[in-house]
Write a protein that holds these residues in place. Structure first.
Motif, PDB file in Angstrom:
ATOM      1  N   PRO B  54      49.891  31.680  43.293  1.00 23.66           N
ATOM      2  CA  PRO B  54      48.285  31.371  43.630  1.00 23.66           C
ATOM      3  C   PRO B  54      47.350  31.623  42.861  1.00 23.66           C
ATOM      4  O   PRO B  54      46.278  30.724  42.776  1.00 23.66           O
ATOM      5  N   PHE B  55      47.396  32.434  42.180  1.00 19.18           N
ATOM      6  CA  PHE B  55      46.425  32.697  41.131  1.00 19.18           C
ATOM      7  C   PHE B  55      46.273  31.881  40.175  1.00 19.18           C
ATOM      8  O   PHE B  55      45.241  31.064  39.768  1.00 19.18           O
ATOM      9  N   MET B  56      47.626  31.121  39.736  1.00 20.40           N
ATOM     10  CA  MET B  56      47.412  30.244  38.666  1.00 20.40           C
ATOM     11  C   MET B  56      46.860  28.856  39.202  1.00 20.40           C
ATOM     12  O   MET B  56      46.028  28.183  38.554  1.00 20.40           O
ATOM     13  N   TRP B  57      47.188  28.665  40.692  1.00 18.98           N
ATOM     14  CA  TRP B  57      46.506  27.393  41.144  1.00 18.98           C
ATOM     15  C   TRP B  57      45.127  27.604  41.179  1.00 18.98           C
ATOM     16  O   TRP B  57      44.357  26.604  40.745  1.00 18.98           O
ATOM     17  N   LEU B  58      44.620  28.610  41.754  1.00 18.17           N
ATOM     18  CA  LEU B  58      43.183  28.929  41.789  1.00 18.17           C
ATOM     19  C   LEU B  58      42.576  28.848  40.304  1.00 18.17           C
ATOM     20  O   LEU B  58      41.601  28.020  40.295  1.00 18.17           O
ATOM     21  N   ALA B  59      43.227  29.560  39.232  1.00 15.83           N
ATOM     22  CA  ALA B  59      42.490  29.562  37.923  1.00 15.83           C
ATOM     23  C   ALA B  59      42.455  28.348  37.371  1.00 15.83           C
ATOM     24  O   ALA B  59      41.394  27.508  36.728  1.00 15.83           O
TER      25      ALA B  59
END
Lengths: 331, 284
Positions: B54-59
């Motif tokens: 999810p962090f990759m998606w957000l970033a």
């Protein structure tokens, strides 16, 4: 806990089929409370399946079984509160410490005051100083001891041990034999163990059932079984083929069976027959010769015509072939 | 140390069994659930993977419109959101919701591992029901899924997402995510109850994640979708969790209907899954 007539385990017509393969075939037996009962047989004979069915891990296809006074099918939870289990392959949670494994077992068995007993078990198995280490870091012998500690934590009335000493060094094996006898004698815990080690069954068990291809082929005390075979067996392997007639002609040989390239001779007494046998085989090169005095092994040879370690149920092809034959024979 | 030198005696103290349990299976339940939690924190790798996605998606995905700047057209036409809403702000609830889709995968994998290593036998040879095993695995997965929430909120704060809505609104959103995580874990574990193949959870994950993520309104508003995709979105729990979160993050308000829908979804999945697992959970 036992039935009215003092039996810890009663199995009637116990049968387990996996598809076309019948792993356990209409087996009947009773294990008196407080005794050590051994299932002796080659790999794949159905020993582990019998344990799985009796402990409720696997549903039986046919038959009835009562364990610790309860019906395995109808009251499995009552059975499970009263049994302990030691797996052949040693099953623990490697991510948890020894103490945490005991804690989990206590939770699963709904124990409240268990820590004092757990301490004693660790003491007894010389694991106290490693209690905080992950069991994944234990040696094989330590893991086995840990597993037995788990099996004893809730004071089961029956312990099922599947090949308890497989893969252990002789020291640990002897220690374990002592423990099994100790637990049985001092606490009256009934033990049902499976083994393919003759000596193990012979020295530990009050009664032994010899099992082959899912059927009991003989049951009795080790000495009863041994006294059934009033003969020695000679296994013989020669470089070139020897005809059956020549072997039969040797004085004292009562039966000749072939097993692959080797022969198994049933003789009155090996000491008396061997000189005659050597004389008869003067021109042949003997590759291997082995004398089997009355033992549980010779009982197995007498009944099945093969050695236990060569019965090789591990070979699935053979297993299938055998059952195809049995099915054809029945039709 | 040979058997001859042994001094310790066989244990003489007896353990005490609980009388009639207040909650049937309560002791087994807490034991197995705690085991899941202990194991999770001993395998930080799983947590890292759970958070990384999810962090990759957000970033990365969240920064895809970074150059658009403060465009009223983008906010109104593309995001259907008030002017001044950033895409990361819009995306945060969707990404958190989407990440609950695949958390059941790790629960499935650990169940299959227990079967393969024989540990399932060790558990089921004690008076523990298959339903208990299933429910503790499901709640264990959902709990693992929740670990990412604080990390993601910190990340969102670092990306400059304004925190609208009160504490209760946020707690409500987190409850919604929990229900979503429980529902999908329950679904996953029921689907793999009879499986012993390491690869099954990955296959199922691939099959459900993409369509449910894209047809949910998690990444873009569902009102831009063609009608067939809207139809999926209307029944997609990921969409309801996203909308619930978007109300909080973008508008600072809260919609109880969405939470109710998620509660029904979680309850239905748990009931169905327990029925399936009690019957079909394989021992090995």
């Amino acid at each position: 806990m036992s039935d009215e007539n003092g039996d810890a385990i009663v199995a009637k017509g116990l049968t387990k089929r996996y598809g076309a393969i019948t792993a356990v075939d209409h087996v009947n037996f009773r294990v008196p409370s407080g005794s050590v009962f051994g299932l002796l047989g080659p790999n794949g004979a159905g020993k582990t399946t019998i344990i799985k069915v009796l402990t409720g891990l696997s549903d039986m296809t046919e038959g009835k079984a009562r364990v610790a006074g309860y019906d395995v099918r109808k009251e499995p939870m009552h059975v499970k509160e009263r049994i302990g289990w030691v797996a052949a392959e040693v099953i623990l949670d490697d991510d948890l410490s020894g103490w945490e494994n005991l804690w989990l077992q206590a939770k699963l068995q709904r124990l409240s005051g268990w820590t004092a007993r757990a301490e004693q078990l660790l003491e007894y198995f010389e694991l106290s100083d490693r209690r905080k280490d992950k069991v994944g870091k234990y040696s094989t012998g330590m893991r086995k001891k840990m597993e037995i500690a788990l099996a004893l934590l809730h004071q089961p009335s029956i312990i099922f041990m599947d090949e308890p000493t497989i893969g252990l060094d002789p020291n640990v094996r002897r220690m374990l034999w002592k423990l099994i006898t100790g637990v049985n004698r001092e606490f009256g815990v009934t033990v049902l163990l499976t083994s393919h080690y003759i000596e193990e069954a012979d020295s530990l068990c009050d009664r032994v059932a010899i099992i082959d291809h899912g059927k009991f082929v003989a049951t009795g005390t080790p000495s009863e079984l041994k006294s059934r075979v009033r003969a020695d067996f000679i296994e013989l392997e020669t470089k070139d083929e020897v005809s059956e007639e020549r072997l039969r002609a040797v004085p004292g040989v009562s039966e000749v069976r072939s097993q692959g390239k080797a022969w198994i001779l049933k003789v009155s007494s090996a000491e008396d027959v061997l000189p005659g046998l050597f004389a008869a085989l003067k021109g042949d090169v003997i590759r291997r010769i082995n004398v089997e005095k009355p033992s549980l092994e010779s009982v197995f040879i007498d009944i099945t015509g093969k050695r236990m370690d060569q019965a090789g149920g591990g070979d699935v092809q053979d297993f299938r072939k055998f059952y195809m034959q049995v099915r054809r024979a029945r039709q | 140390m040979s058997g001859e030198t042994k001094v310790a005696a066989l244990p003489s103290v007896h353990a005490v069994r609980h009388g009639s349990a207040w909650v049937p299976q309560g002791s087994q339940f807490s034991g197995l659930y705690l085991r899941e939690i202990i194991k999770t924190f001993r395998n930080p790798f799983v947590i890292v993977i759970t958070i990384a996605q999810p962090f990759m998606w957000l970033a990365f995905f969240g920064s895809s419109f970074g150059n658009v700047g403060n465009s009223a057209f983008f906010d109104q036409t593309v995001l259907h959101a008030p002017v001044g809403t950033t895409f990361i702000q819009f995306l945060l609830p969707g990404v958190l919701s989407t990440s609950m889709l695949s958390i059941g995968m790790f629960g499935s994998m650990s169940t299959i591992q227990d079967k393969r290593f024989g540990f399932m036998k060790r558990v089921l040879i004690t008076p523990t029901s298959k339903a208990t095993v299933y429910l503790t695995k499901t709640l264990g997965s959902a709990t693992r899924g929740l670990v990412q929430i604080p990390v993601m909120l910190v990340a969102a704060w670092a990306f400059g997402v304004p925190f609208l809505g009160g504490v209760l609104d946020w707690l409500g959103f987190i409850l919604g995510l929990t229900l979503l995580g429980v529902g999908f874990s329950a679904f996953f574990l029921a689907m793999t109850a009879s499986s012993t193949d390491w690869q099954t959870p990955g296959v199922i994950s691939n099959f459900i994640t993409m369509p449910l993520m894209f047809a949910s309104g998690a990444l873009f508003p569902a009102s831009n979708y063609p009608s067939w995709m809207q139809l999926i979105a209307n029944y997609n729990p990921v969409g309801y969790a996203s909308l619930l979160g978007r109300q909080v993050v973008v508008y600072g308000s809260f919609d109880w209907t969405y939470l109710g829908y998620l509660a029904v979804f979680a309850a239905a999945m748990l009931i169905l899954g327990t029925a399936v697992a009690s019957r079909y959970l394989k021992v090995e």
